[in-house]
Structures are given as C-alpha cells and as structure tokens.
Design an enzyme around this catalytic site. Structure first.
Site, PDB file in Angstrom:
ATOM      1  N   SER A 169       0.914  -1.224  -0.163  1.00 29.31           N
ATOM      2  CA  SER A 169      -0.135  -0.042   0.054  1.00 29.31           C
ATOM      3  C   SER A 169       0.814   1.300  -0.040  1.00 29.31           C
ATOM      4  CB  SER A 169      -0.794   0.328   1.198  1.00 29.31           C
ATOM      5  OG  SER A 169      -0.057   0.029   2.627  1.00 29.31           O
ATOM      6  N   ASP A 170       2.047   1.239   0.864  1.00 24.75           N
ATOM      7  CA  ASP A 170       2.622   2.504   0.954  1.00 24.75           C
ATOM      8  C   ASP A 170       3.457   2.884  -0.292  1.00 24.75           C
ATOM      9  OD1 ASP A 170       4.121   0.608   1.898  1.00 24.75           O
ATOM     10  OD2 ASP A 170       4.973   1.699   3.647  1.00 24.75           O
ATOM     11  N   CYS A 171       3.940   1.491  -0.962  1.00 20.69           N
ATOM     12  CA  CYS A 171       4.825   1.832  -1.966  1.00 20.69           C
ATOM     13  C   CYS A 171       3.813   2.401  -3.441  1.00 20.69           C
ATOM     14  CB  CYS A 171       5.470   0.436  -2.652  1.00 20.69           C
ATOM     15  SG  CYS A 171       6.495  -0.134  -1.476  1.00 20.69           S
TER      16      CYS A 171
END
Length: 767
Positions: A484-486
């Site tokens: 998700s954060d990538c």
C-alpha cells in the site's frame, strides 16, 4: 570482477511481465576491470573488515554498486568543492545549496539505466542459510553458486560474526541460536572445514554448544535443519497441511492469515507433511556430531519441540498454544499416517502443491520474499528434482543475491519501487531543475513501467490472493504483490511529475492507471480503525494470534494497520483529490477523514508514534506529522501535531542531531543511542517531521543545528556515511535500506533550503 546487471534476462526458464524492468543481479566476469579497479575493490573489502573489527558498523556501504554506476554514468562528483562550517559558524544559503547540489548529483550518478536506484535490502542472518541448504540437498550448490559466489558468501558470514563466536538474528544483533547454528551450517556446506576461518569455526561451534546446542534452535530453524538431516521432524511441533483444506467460512481460514505468514507456513506444511529430508552425506553426519551436545541417536526429539534458546525468545508461547501443538502431536498426527486418514493427508498436500504452484507462477518464481523462496525450492526439489518448477526457481536465484564490500548475502528481494519513489521526492525537494538532467525522466519511466497491470490470474480469491491491478510492489512488477505505501508513494510521484514540463519529467501516466491505483488504496483501508494495512486489507481478528507458532516474531498471523502506511496513503489521496476531484471524491474525503482519526488515536502519551518499519519513534513521528500536515493539520489547530513536535524537540541531542537505538522497537520504549550518538538518517527524519509540523514559523535554531550537522557530515563526493541500520520489521529484526543514507539527508536539506532560505530570500526580495 563482479558486474551489476540491470533489466536483463534470458533463457528458457526466465520470463517477465515488463521486459525485466527493475531486475537487478550480479554476475562475475573474470576478464572485467583493470588492475587498479580490482585493487580499489579489494581496498574497500579490507577497509570494511578493519573498521568492523575496530568497532565500526556492521552495515555495508554498497560500494561495489556505487563504484560501477558512478563509472558508467560518468558524472563528476568532486567538481563542486564542499563547504565545511566551523564551530560557531552559522549555516548559510551557499552552504546548504552546495550540499543539496552535491547530493542531487550523487543520486544521478548511482541511478540505474532503467531509472531505479539499486541497493542492498538485507541484514537478517537467517536469509542466506536456507538457500544454501536448498541448493545443497538438491545437488545444485556448485552449479548455481560459482566458486566466486561461495567465496563471497563465506566472506559475508565471517565479517558479521560476533566477538563471542556467534551470529545474531540480524547483523547488528546479539548472538542467537538461529543466527549461529544456521550460519555455522551454511559455512560448512559452502566448503569451510571444522577448523577453518582462523579459529572462527571453532569459536562458533563453542558458542552453539555452550548455549544448549542446535536442539534449542527456534521452530523455523528446526524445519530447515530437519530438511538438511541434522535434526529430526519428530522434534518439530506439527505443521499440518490439512489446515489448507479448511472451508472459507471457518474463522481460522488460511486466507485470513497475514500473507507472509501463510506463504511461509504453506511450504513448511508440505515439508512437514512429507517429512522431507535430503541425502545423508558424510558432511551431514559430521554436522550431526558438531552441533549437538548429545550423540545424535540418543537425543529425545519429542522433548526438543518446545526447546528454544533464551537468547532467541521474543514471543513466548502461552499454555493454550502449547496445548494446541501437543494435541496435534499426540492425537492427530498418529492417525493421519495410516489409512483411511492418510487419504486426508494426501488430499491436503495436493492442495498445498496447487497453492504453491499458483504463487510461483504469479510471481514469476520470485515468490513473496526470500524466506518463501528457499522453502519452495526445497518443496519443488522434493516433488520432482528434474521438474520445470524447480528449474524455474533456480533461474530466479540470482535476483536474490547481492554483493557489497562485506561479501554476498541473500536479500529480501529488493526495494526498487520504494527507494525510487522516495529518491524521486527527495530530488524534487531540491528544486534544482538545472541539476536533474534526465534523472526524473528515468525514474518516471521506472515507476510507470513497474505498476501492476493485471490481477492474479483465474479465481485468485480461491488461491488466497487479493486483487492487485493498479498497485505497485516493493520491488518490481514481476514480483506482483501489492504494497500500500509503495503504491501511495509511487502514485504521489506520478502526480507530482505530471505537473512538470515534459522535457524535465517525461511522458505523463495514463489517468486511468492513476484511478486504478486509488482504487487499490481505498480497498486497503480498515472500515473500523481508519488505518491502512500493507499488503492486504486488515483482518480484525486478534484471536488468530493464538495460532502463532513462532518464538522469534510477534504479530505475524493477521494483517494490521500501521502509522506509516496510513500517512502515505492519506497524503496521496489528498493530492489526487486536488488534481482529479471527479473520481470517487466522497469516498476519498471519507477515507482521508478516517485516516486522520487513526493517526490521532494511535499517538502515544508522550506525543510520539510507534514506527513499525523503521527505528522507531522518530520514524513513526516523522510519517505521522507528514500525513497530518498534508490534510491541513498544523501546530496551531492540532493538538496531535503540537505533541508530536514537542516530542521531537525533547529528544534532540545537544549537538543538534537525533539518534535512536534499535532497542526501542522490541521494548516499545524510546531509547537513545549509546552516548546520545547522532544518526544522520534519523536526524533527517526528525528535521522533516519538525518542518511538516511548522517548526520554521516558530524557532529555527533546532533546524539550523541539525542542518549544520548534516552539511558537515556529507562526504566530498556528495554521499553520506553509512551508520546504524534504521530499517526494521516485525518489531525485532533490523533490515538495511542502503539508500536511506542518501535519500533522507537530501530530502531534509532540500526542504530546509526551500522552507527556510528560499522563502526568506523571497520575502527579502519583495521587501
């Protein structure tokens, strides 16, 4: 010499979804390099060994990679003379501009031709030995690993051996049985004798025996050693493959386990269910004598099931857990060995094979990470040593091997997307278009080409997978697992670059693909807490932790929300909504609101946030303040921001920097580095957090002191020295992000220059 290959792939057992963009692997070429270059590499190796022996840091500087790329990119890194600030001298615009310019130029010099920034992503000492075991039992050790590979792996193990003879769970950790026994075994399989290494092997064996012998290795190690044949399956707690036959409505269904947990225990259950064991060679027989206190044939294996060295224990099992494993061991397993119950065992093993095959194919035989990679290789060798699955896996082994001046190790699988996204934003913070060159075009290309284009094939939910279309992975497109954060940081880069001239940033991404990325992010949010998970939507079933059979990790059974991922996701949703207000606007605004609530509710009493993926409270606080700032939360209108800023100011060292010990992660108590030492990466996080929290408008002195420290720490070529490892996962295992030491100081100094000096200059010019 060793040569780093980028975006290349050939052969019948290699295939790619995007022409291997992002692939990075090392190849030894005996004819490459001049005499001077070979001497330069050897000096780097000797310097590391000397510094390490004399109290230096464990982490490598990735010098082999840097040497090669700097040469290939032909960028002069020493043409700009650095500015050094003397004691009592104040930071100037010229000094910070020079430092930022040199840092940007260094980034250009170490960028790969496909746009990403190659780097080591390693550190745990339990990564490489299982691969060595898999290659040894399959008879492919000397064909997949050349003599040069084996020599560099041996170098790595010796370089990271502790003074007491053992090895840690990770390269900066105290000695543990899983680190020591597995490293010892790996060295012996790689060709080291019982008395080699100038006494290092002897000291290692003594540490193992003095701490109870390999019988007390944690459960993961018991599995690896059982496959090798230096431990017995009777000494392992049950890992029943029947678990994979549970109906989807069952509260303990495997699809609800954290993805890394299920992809680890899936092949482990196959190995356990079949009691897989490699050939009993003379070396295996010798190892049985070397690492156990008692004669091998006299060991009561049943008593070893819960035997764990105290140096390894992080997650003690409850009485209920031990009762569960005992009931499976004494009541269930005996029945499943005999007909007709053995039919159920056969059916469950077939299901595990089906799931493993799907996982391998959907990740182009990369799998989710290095732990599963080695385990699956063991399984496919056992299933059919001459089969295509095993050959496909062997072809992807080079993707996992990384070499630096400290030797060769198996790394997680690479952090290409993550590093590229952060580096791109750090470069943008410099606001130096004249220094970008084609750097941003290349990184933009990499990020566009790395977005996952399709969902996993077929009925992926039946195969314990989620939809992935529109996401980004941690590494490259071929690996295929959503992070998700990538996804958030990569999408943010595309949005930022879309607002820049084409001649600087390159072609814009198709807006439909931006929409697909947002769809992924909204899917990853918890409707209950408002936080965002990492790989899959969070599962609000904490009782599933009762299934955790690991002693070395906590919180591994279910996916959960995190401060860092939530911060990254709400930041990009704010930016996306500003630029594309027509796509799911109400849902996005609702998502941002819930994300803010999650960040505010997870703040600790002292004003900090716990960082799950970096060390630790400084990291979490930096991300939280960055996220809150993006939503309009300021020091004046947010109590959470005020408390976060005050926390960072309260822990600043007298010299102006910040430094936090890895002990903060497992203890969950903020702990400074010994002697209040400064860590440059953590100093950069704190600076950024303060600036996002509005410190520029209140008091510049803390920022000036930190900036001066970073400027003076910068090396002549624009690089920054590698210090303590600052990455972590699962609370108690460090992970080296070798690019952090470049990315975050540049980012902090770039923001400092823009917010403090450029803004001040602009206001002065107006007046």
């Amino acid at each position: 010499m060793w040569e780093l290959k980028i975006a290349e792939g050939d052969g019948p057992y290699l295939y790619s979804t995007n022409n291997f963009v992002g692939r990075q692997f090392w190849e030894f070429n005996p004819d490459a390099g001049s005499v001077e270059e070979k001497l330069e590499v050897e000096r780097a190796r000797q310097n590391f060994k000397y510094n390490r022996t004399n109290g230096g840091f464990h982490a490598c500087g990735d010098l082999l990679m840097r040497r090669q790329l700097i040469k290939e990119n032909r960028i002069n890194l020493t043409s700009i003379t650095p500015i050094r600030l003397r004691e009592g001298e104040q930071v100037s615009l010229e000094a910070v501009t020079t430092a930022v310019r040199k840092a940007v130029r260094l980034h250009r010099a170490i960028q790969a031709k496909d746009g990403h920034w190659p780097a080591e992503n390693a550190g745990p000492m339990f990564f490489t030995p299982p691969l060595v075991i898999a290659l040894y039992i399959s008879g492919t050790l000397n064909t997949i690993l050349s003599e040069e590979h084996r020599k560099e792996m041996i170098r790595y193990f010796y370089n990271h051996q502790n003074d007491d003879g053992g090895w840690g769970f990770y390269i900066e950790g105290h000695s543990t049985m899983i680190g020591s026994a597995l490293s010892y075994v790996a060295l012996r399989l790689l060709g080291e004798g019982e008395d080699d290494g100038d006494g290092a092997i002897t000291r290692a064996r003594k540490w193992i025996l003095d701490h109870g012998g390999a019988n007390s290795i944690p459960s993961w190690g018991k599995v690896y050693l059982s496959v090798l044949g230096v431990y017995e399956w009777a000494g392992c707690n049950p890992l029943p493959p029947e678990f994979w036959l549970f109906p989807s409505a069952f509260p303990f269904h495997p699809a609800e386990m954290w993805c890394y947990c299920r992809t680890t225990y899936m092949p482990m259950s196959y190995l356990y269910g079949n009691r897989i064991q490699g050939p009993i060679t003379h070396l295996v027989i010798s190892l049985r004598k070397e690492i156990h206190l008692s004669p091998y044939e006299d060991i009561n294996w049943n008593k070893q099931r819960n035997n764990c060295c105290k140096e390894d224990f992080y997650y003690p099992h409850s009485f209920l857990q031990d009762a569960l494993w005992d009931s499976l061991h004494y009541l269930t397993e005996p029945f499943l060995r005999y007909w007709p119950f053995s039919k159920l065992r056969d059916r469950s093993l077939n299901r595990v094979v089906e799931l493993m095959r799907y996982e391998s194919e959907e990740t182009r035989y990369m799998t989710i990470g290095c732990v599963e990679k080695s385990l699956q290789m063991m399984c496919w060798w056992a299933e059919n040593p001459n089969g295509d699955e095993f050959k496909y896996h062997l072809a992807r082994v080079p993707d996992y091997l990384w070499i630096a001046e400290d030797g060769m190790t198996m790394h997680s699988f690479g952090s290409q997307v993550w590093d590229c996204s952060l580096a791109t934003q750090a470069i943008l913070s410099s606001n130096m278009a004249e220094e970008y060159g084609d750097c941003l075009q290349k990184s933009h290309f990499y990020l566009r080409e790395s977005q996952v284009r399709e969902n996993p094939s077929g009925d992926f939910t039946k195969m314990c997978r989620q939809f992935t279309k529109g996401s980004w992975t941690f590494s490259d497109q071929d690996q295929g697992w959503t992070v998700s954060d990538c996804t958030a940081e990569a999408l943010k880069c595309l949005l930022l670059l879309s607002q820049m001239p084409k001649e600087i940033a390159g072609e814009k991404a198709d807006v439909v693909r931006l929409y697909e990325a947002v769809n992924v992010l909204l899917y990853m949010q918890s409707p209950i807490s408002g936080g965002f998970a990492v790989w899959e939507p969070p599962i609000p079933k904490p009782f599933l932790q009762l299934l955790n059979p690991s002693e070395i990790f906590a919180d591994i059974v279910v996916e959960k929300e995190h401060v860092e991922t939530t911060s990254s996701c709400i930041q990009v949703l704010v930016e996306f909504n500003r630029l594309h207000p027509r796509h799911r606007m109400k849902e996005i605004l609702h998502s941002i609101s819930n994300g803010i609530r999650y960040l505010e509710e997870t703040q600790w009493h002292d004003g900090s946030w716990y960082g799950y993926w970096g060390v630790c409270f400084i990291y979490g606080t930096f991300f939280a303040l960055r996220g809150l700032s993006s939503t309009g939360k300021t020091y004046d209108n947010s109590e959470a921001v005020r408390k976060g800023v005050k926390f960072l100011l309260s822990i600043q060292n007298e010299e102006g920097g910040w430094g936090e010990s890895l002990l903060s992660c497992p203890t969950e108590v903020y702990t400074p580095l010994d002697g209040n030492r400064t860590n440059l990466v953590q100093t950069s996080w704190a600076m950024l957090g303060l600036m996002y929290g509005g410190q520029v408008e209140r008091d510049l002195i803390p920022l000036h002191k930190a900036a001066k420290l970073l400027i003076n720490a910068q090396m002549d070529n624009g690089d920054f020295p590698q210090q303590e490892i600052t990455g972590v996962y699962m609370k108690n295992c460090l992970l080296l992000y070798a690019q952090y030491r470049n990315i975050f100081p540049l980012w902090a100094l770039g923001e400092y220059r823009n917010r403090v000096w450029q803004c001040h200059k602009s206001n002065r010019d107006k007046s």
